[in-house]
Structure formats: structure tokens, C-alpha cells
Scaffold this motif. Structure first.
Motif, mmCIF file in Angstrom:
data_model
loop_
_atom_site.group_PDB
_atom_site.id
_atom_site.type_symbol
_atom_site.label_atom_id
_atom_site.label_comp_id
_atom_site.label_asym_id
_atom_site.label_seq_id
_atom_site.Cartn_x
_atom_site.Cartn_y
_atom_site.Cartn_z
ATOM 1 N N ILE A 1 0.849 -1.192 0.000
ATOM 2 C CA ILE A 1 0.000 0.000 0.000
ATOM 3 C C ILE A 1 0.883 1.239 0.000
ATOM 4 C CG2 ILE A 1 -0.329 -0.146 2.542
ATOM 5 C CD1 ILE A 1 -3.087 1.222 2.061
ATOM 6 N N ILE A 2 0.650 2.096 -0.976
ATOM 7 C CA ILE A 2 1.447 3.329 -1.054
ATOM 8 C C ILE A 2 0.557 4.503 -1.458
ATOM 9 C CG2 ILE A 2 3.531 2.096 -1.829
ATOM 10 C CD1 ILE A 2 3.016 3.775 -4.471
ATOM 11 N N GLU A 3 1.047 5.675 -1.104
ATOM 12 C CA GLU A 3 0.420 6.887 -1.608
ATOM 13 C C GLU A 3 1.076 7.150 -2.966
ATOM 14 O OE1 GLU A 3 -0.649 11.265 -0.010
ATOM 15 O OE2 GLU A 3 0.845 10.177 1.122
ATOM 16 N N PRO A 4 0.348 7.022 -4.065
ATOM 17 C CA PRO A 4 1.014 7.025 -5.372
ATOM 18 C C PRO A 4 1.615 8.368 -5.767
ATOM 19 C CG PRO A 4 -1.370 6.964 -5.647
ATOM 20 C CD PRO A 4 -1.099 6.788 -4.188
ATOM 21 N N ILE A 5 1.022 9.459 -5.300
ATOM 22 C CA ILE A 5 1.614 10.770 -5.585
ATOM 23 C C ILE A 5 1.807 11.476 -4.249
ATOM 24 C CG2 ILE A 5 1.389 12.955 -6.808
ATOM 25 C CD1 ILE A 5 -0.593 11.611 -8.671
ATOM 26 N N MET A 6 3.062 11.553 -3.825
ATOM 27 C CA MET A 6 3.335 12.287 -2.581
ATOM 28 C C MET A 6 3.556 13.744 -2.954
ATOM 29 S SD MET A 6 3.528 10.441 0.280
ATOM 30 C CE MET A 6 4.848 10.989 1.325
ATOM 31 N N LEU A 7 4.764 14.061 -3.343
ATOM 32 C CA LEU A 7 5.031 15.462 -3.692
ATOM 33 C C LEU A 7 5.460 15.597 -5.144
ATOM 34 C CD1 LEU A 7 6.860 16.558 -0.423
ATOM 35 C CD2 LEU A 7 4.516 17.042 -1.109
ATOM 36 N N GLU A 8 5.435 14.476 -5.885
ATOM 37 C CA GLU A 8 5.873 14.542 -7.274
ATOM 38 C C GLU A 8 4.775 14.029 -8.184
ATOM 39 O OE1 GLU A 8 9.412 12.243 -8.105
ATOM 40 O OE2 GLU A 8 9.251 12.692 -10.254
ATOM 41 N N HIS A 9 4.181 14.926 -8.924
ATOM 42 C CA HIS A 9 3.220 14.497 -9.945
ATOM 43 C C HIS A 9 3.885 14.730 -11.292
ATOM 44 C CE1 HIS A 9 -0.547 15.330 -12.480
ATOM 45 N NE2 HIS A 9 -0.399 14.029 -12.355
ATOM 46 N N SER A 10 4.457 13.638 -11.856
ATOM 47 C CA SER A 10 5.241 13.783 -13.079
ATOM 48 C C SER A 10 5.179 12.471 -13.850
ATOM 49 C CB SER A 10 6.701 14.064 -12.714
ATOM 50 O OG SER A 10 7.217 12.932 -12.023
ATOM 51 N N GLU A 11 5.589 12.546 -15.111
ATOM 52 C CA GLU A 11 5.627 11.311 -15.917
ATOM 53 C C GLU A 11 6.603 10.318 -15.301
ATOM 54 O OE1 GLU A 11 6.340 11.908 -20.078
ATOM 55 O OE2 GLU A 11 4.643 13.307 -20.188
ATOM 56 N N GLU A 12 7.691 10.858 -14.763
ATOM 57 C CA GLU A 12 8.708 10.006 -14.128
ATOM 58 C C GLU A 12 8.082 9.203 -12.980
ATOM 59 O OE1 GLU A 12 12.104 8.231 -13.774
ATOM 60 O OE2 GLU A 12 11.601 9.559 -15.444
ATOM 61 N N ASN A 13 7.293 9.891 -12.161
ATOM 62 C CA ASN A 13 6.643 9.217 -11.034
ATOM 63 C C ASN A 13 5.654 8.161 -11.536
ATOM 64 O OD1 ASN A 13 6.084 9.051 -8.076
ATOM 65 N ND2 ASN A 13 4.035 9.673 -8.745
ATOM 66 N N THR A 14 4.892 8.513 -12.583
ATOM 67 C CA THR A 14 3.919 7.546 -13.123
ATOM 68 C C THR A 14 4.653 6.315 -13.651
ATOM 69 O OG1 THR A 14 2.498 9.402 -13.676
ATOM 70 C CG2 THR A 14 1.941 7.302 -14.689
ATOM 71 N N LYS A 15 5.796 6.523 -14.288
ATOM 72 C CA LYS A 15 6.600 5.392 -14.778
ATOM 73 C C LYS A 15 6.968 4.461 -13.635
ATOM 74 C CE LYS A 15 9.398 7.019 -18.465
ATOM 75 N NZ LYS A 15 10.703 7.637 -18.660
ATOM 76 N N LYS A 16 7.389 5.063 -12.520
ATOM 77 C CA LYS A 16 7.772 4.252 -11.349
ATOM 78 C C LYS A 16 6.577 3.461 -10.837
ATOM 79 C CE LYS A 16 11.312 7.318 -9.558
ATOM 80 N NZ LYS A 16 11.410 8.365 -8.561
ATOM 81 N N LEU A 17 5.390 4.075 -10.904
ATOM 82 C CA LEU A 17 4.190 3.371 -10.424
ATOM 83 C C LEU A 17 3.901 2.160 -11.305
ATOM 84 C CD1 LEU A 17 1.893 6.427 -9.568
ATOM 85 C CD2 LEU A 17 3.196 5.008 -7.972
ATOM 86 N N PHE A 18 4.111 2.313 -12.616
ATOM 87 C CA PHE A 18 3.922 1.166 -13.515
ATOM 88 C C PHE A 18 4.941 0.066 -13.189
ATOM 89 C CE2 PHE A 18 1.551 4.021 -16.543
ATOM 90 C CZ PHE A 18 0.395 3.252 -16.603
ATOM 91 N N GLN A 19 6.186 0.488 -12.873
ATOM 92 C CA GLN A 19 7.220 -0.514 -12.496
ATOM 93 C C GLN A 19 6.789 -1.248 -11.234
ATOM 94 O OE1 GLN A 19 10.892 1.596 -11.913
ATOM 95 N NE2 GLN A 19 11.087 2.063 -14.092
ATOM 96 N N LEU A 20 6.296 -0.495 -10.278
ATOM 97 C CA LEU A 20 5.851 -1.102 -9.019
ATOM 98 C C LEU A 20 4.727 -2.105 -9.301
ATOM 99 C CD1 LEU A 20 5.768 -1.205 -5.872
ATOM 100 C CD2 LEU A 20 4.142 0.685 -5.961
#
Ligand SMILES: Cc1ncc(COP(=O)(O)O)c(C=O)c1O
Length: 404
Positions: free
Chosen positions: A192-211
Motif C-alpha cells: 500500500i502506497i500513496e502514489p503521488i506524494m510530492l511529485e506528480h510527473s511522468e517520471e513518477n507515473t513510470k515508477k508506479l507502472f514498475q511497481l
């Protein structure tokens, strides 16, 4: 001039409310104690009137729950009409829980089938963990970040007083990268994670897909806790882009009414034998408030709000650059970073300019409508911070989540 009734209220608050607060981050010690107002009286749009009769621009937004603005007419009218014409709590389900769920699923989270409405964020995250354990037959859930006050979530944190022991059913990772390694090492029921903490970016979304990939290859369910980040980005929920197994929602979905929920696919939400049940989960006035909020948000050109919020955050940071305090985050959600004493000075001078600051910063729809006022007040703060004789007149705020 402070109304004497409020001085009296402050004293009564400290006496009869356990620990002097119901929500840790509303405790006076989270602000510049001695300088800050303590009791709220009324809200309107982006403003909060406090005990001193002043109207502050409120960047705390009810800890992120007031996503549109205080006393938004179309939302409050719907809630009041429900209470006056029909009532709140009933002996059978109501059309309101159905309508709110249908609207949410159709307009915001179309890849999911069902919602379990609840009241608080912690209830939603605990319910999601239970569903994940029931689905996988595994015991341990990996958490990243904060997911509410319930035993299992707090057991891995620094304040375990009152808990029987560390809850063996929860592990903790410090960040997403660490979580991905841990998931590959151990058979977790869920992460369980908070998917967007302080970074809303394509880079962050990419990491979420990896996760998501890491979770899928390990048979670990992925839960996104969108209790704070939901309805703060133009997509509404990042779960509409990445599609975790379960989504927890709360806070801003009801503009101040008490509604949270777990959202998921049929196979998890309907077809498993799990027990999640609460008397007030279907309380009708709050769900009417939720539906009205979901509709209002759709009609408020949120992209424009988001763009303005980003510009304003950058502008604030520019103004504070020489003072070495900054807002980290994206426009609608930030967090004050810097030396704690300096943050305290910013808070102190801001409160004098009628801006209510807390460690987390939110920008809601009503603020977009009063952006000029916010900026004009901040301009005064920037000037005040240049005063070489500036000194702290109250206490330094304590770090959030430290015990009261
Ligand atoms: C990310 C996150 N999840 C869950 C919660 C818990 O929500 P609540 O306080 O409504 O139980 C919070 C509260 O701030 C939160 O920030």
C-alpha cells in the motif's frame, strides 16, 4: 481584538478534549503556538474565520478535505436538503450510496466495478488490507508512508505506545524503490502506497507502472492510497491511469463531509468472503455531499485550477528564495521544507498577513477564484521577512506525526 468567548473556549478545549485535539495536526503545537489562532469559527470559499474575527486564506483546507471550498452553495444545498427533507441514517440502504458509487465509477474510475463506502481514511486503508489478505491468503502487507491511525499502520512507526506489539502483519518500506526490492524478496499480500506524494510527473507515473509490474510478478496486490492525492490532479485519480488492484479514497471526495471508500474490481469486492461493515458507512447526507462534490469538481475546469496552483507555488517559492524556505510538491499539494525555525518565521509572518499555513499546503478550487488575494497577502509576507529585526514570537511547530 480577541473575543473573550474564544479565550474561554481554548481553555475548555485543553480540559475536556483528550490531548487537547482530535486530529494531531490541528493541535496548537503544530503551528506557532502563542501567535496562531486556535479555534475556527466559519469558512467561506478559501477563507477561514477564526476566534479573532479575522478571515484567513486557509491553505490547510481542513487537512486536504475541503477540495472545492468552504460553503460551496451547490454542495451544501444538496446536503441541507437531504437532512431537512429526508434525514440521515436509516434502517435500509439508500439511493444515495448507489448514486454516489455509480457516478464515481463512471466518471472517475471506470476500470473498477464496486465501492465499499466508509467514513475515514484509516477505515478505507484497513478495509483494503483486509480484502487483500482475504484474496491472497497471505498475511503481511507492506506499507510505504502514512495510512491512518489504526494499530496495524502505526505499529511500524515511532510511536507504538498503547499497541500490544509490532503488528507482524505489516512491514514498512521507506520509499518506492525500497518497496520494489522488498516485494521481490517476500510474499506480501499487498503493498500500500500513496502514489503521488510530492511529485506528480511522468517520471513518477513510470515508477508506479514498475511497481505494478513487480507486484504482479510476485502475486502481491497493489493498493493505492489516494486519500490525499485524489482529486488534486487533472486526471482526478492516478488510479485511472495506472490501475492498481484496489484504490482507497477519502478526504477531498466530499468537500468536508465524512466519506471514504475502497474501490476495486468485482473479483475482489464482490466474490470474496471478507467482513467490512459499519453502521454509519451509508449515512445519507455525507454521501449526498460526496456526489455533489464529485459533480462540482467535474464542472470546475480543474485543469485551470491545477495550472494556476502550479504557477502560484512557483511564485511563492521565488518570493521565499532568499529566505531558504520552500514549498515542495505540485501546485495543489505542497509541503514546507527548510530549517524549522525559518519555517516558523514564515508561518508567523503569514498569520499576521491573514494566511493560515500548516506544514502541508493545499490549493483548492475556491483559492483559484481568490488567487489575487493570496498573492497580495504573500507579497506582504515577503516584505516582512526582509526585516532584519525579525524574531520568533511563539514556539517552533513540532514535526507532524510526532506524539502530542
Ligand atoms: C495518505 C493518507 N492515508 C490515510 C490517511 C488517514 O485518513 P483519516 O485521517 O481520514 O483516517 C491520511 C490522513 O491524513 C493520509 O494522509
Amino acid at each position: 481584538m480577541v473575543d473573550p468567548r474564544f479565550t474561554e473556549l481554548k481553555n475548555r478545549l485543553g480540559k475536556v478534549i483528550a490531548q487537547g485535539c482530535l486530529t494531531n495536526s490541528k493541535h496548537p503545537s503544530c503551528f506557532v503556538e502563542g501567535v496562531y489562532p486556535i479555534i475556527a469559527k466559519a469558512g467561506l470559499g478559501p477563507f477561514l474565520e477564526c476566534e479573532d474575527g479575522k478571515n484567513y486564506i486557509d491553505t490547510i483546507c481542513g487537512l486536504g478535505s475541503v477540495s472545492i471550498g468552504y460553503r460551496r452553495t451547490e454542495i451544501d444545498k444538496a446536503v441541507i436538503a437531504q437532512i431537512m427533507n429526508n434525514g440521515r441514517s436509516f434502517s435500509l440502504p439508500t439511493v444515495h450510496e448507489i448514486e454516489a458509487a455509480e457516478y464515481l465509477l463512471y466518471h472517475y474510475l471506470p476500470s473498477y466495478d464496486a465501492v465499499k463506502w466508509l467514513k475515514t481514511g484509516a477505515e478505507a486503508t484497513s478495509a483494503a488490507a483486509r480484502i487483500a489478505r482475504a484474496a491472497t491468503g497471505r498475511k503481511v502487507v507492506l506499507q510505504v508512508g502514512y495510512h491512518g491511525w489504526h494499530d496495524q499502520w502505526i505499529s511500524t512507526k515511532n510511536n507504538p505506545q498503547g499497541l500490544p506489539s509490532k503488528d507482524m502483519a505489516v512491514d514498512e518500506s521507506m520509499d518506492l524503490e525500497d518497496a520494489m526490492l522488498a516485494i521481490d524478496e517476500k510474499h506480501y499480500a499487498a503493498a500500500i502506497i500513496e502514489p503521488i506524494m510530492l511529485e506528480h510527473s511522468e517520471e513518477n507515473t513510470k515508477k508506479l507502472f514498475q511497481l505494478q509490474e513487480v507486484c504482479a510478478r510476485n502475486g502481491t496486490l497493489l493498493i493505492f492510497d489516494e486519500i490525499v492525492c485524489g482529486m488534486r490532479i487533472p486526471e482526478g485519480f492516478i488510479s485511472s491511469v495506472v490501475h492498481p488492484d484496489l484504490v482507497c479514497i477519502g478526504k477531498g471526495i466530499a468537500n468536508g463531509s465524512s466519506v471514504s471508500g475502497v474501490v476495486g474490481p468485482k473479483a475482489l469486492m464482490h466474490e470474496l468472503p471478507y467482513f467490512v461493515s459499519s453502521t454509519f458507512a451509508g449515512e445519507a447526507a455525507d454521501l449526498v455531499g460526496c456526489l455533489a462534490t464529485l459533480k462540482t469538481w467535474k464542472n470546475c475546469q480543474f485543469e485551470d485550477v491545477y495550472a494556476k496552483a502550479n504557477q502560484t507555488m512557483q511564485w511563492i517559492n521565488e518570493g521565499l528564495k532568499e529566505f531558504h524556505v520552500k514549498l515542495e510538491g505540485y501546485g495543489t499539494r505542497g509541503y514546507w521544507k527548510g530549517d524549522l525555525e525559518k519555517i516558523a518565521l514564515v508561518f508567523q509572518e503569514a498569520i499576521k498577513c491573514q494566511i493560515l499555513l500548516g506544514r502541508s499546503f493545499f490549493y483548492n478550487v475556491a483559492m483559484r477564484e481568490s488567487d489575487e488575494v493570496l498573492r497580495s497577502r504573500f507579497s506582504d509576507v515577503f516584505l516582512r521577512l526582509k526585516n532584519p529585526a525579525l524574531a520568533l514570537e511563539g514556539l517552533v511547530p513540532r514535526e507532524p506525526f510526532k506524539r502530542v
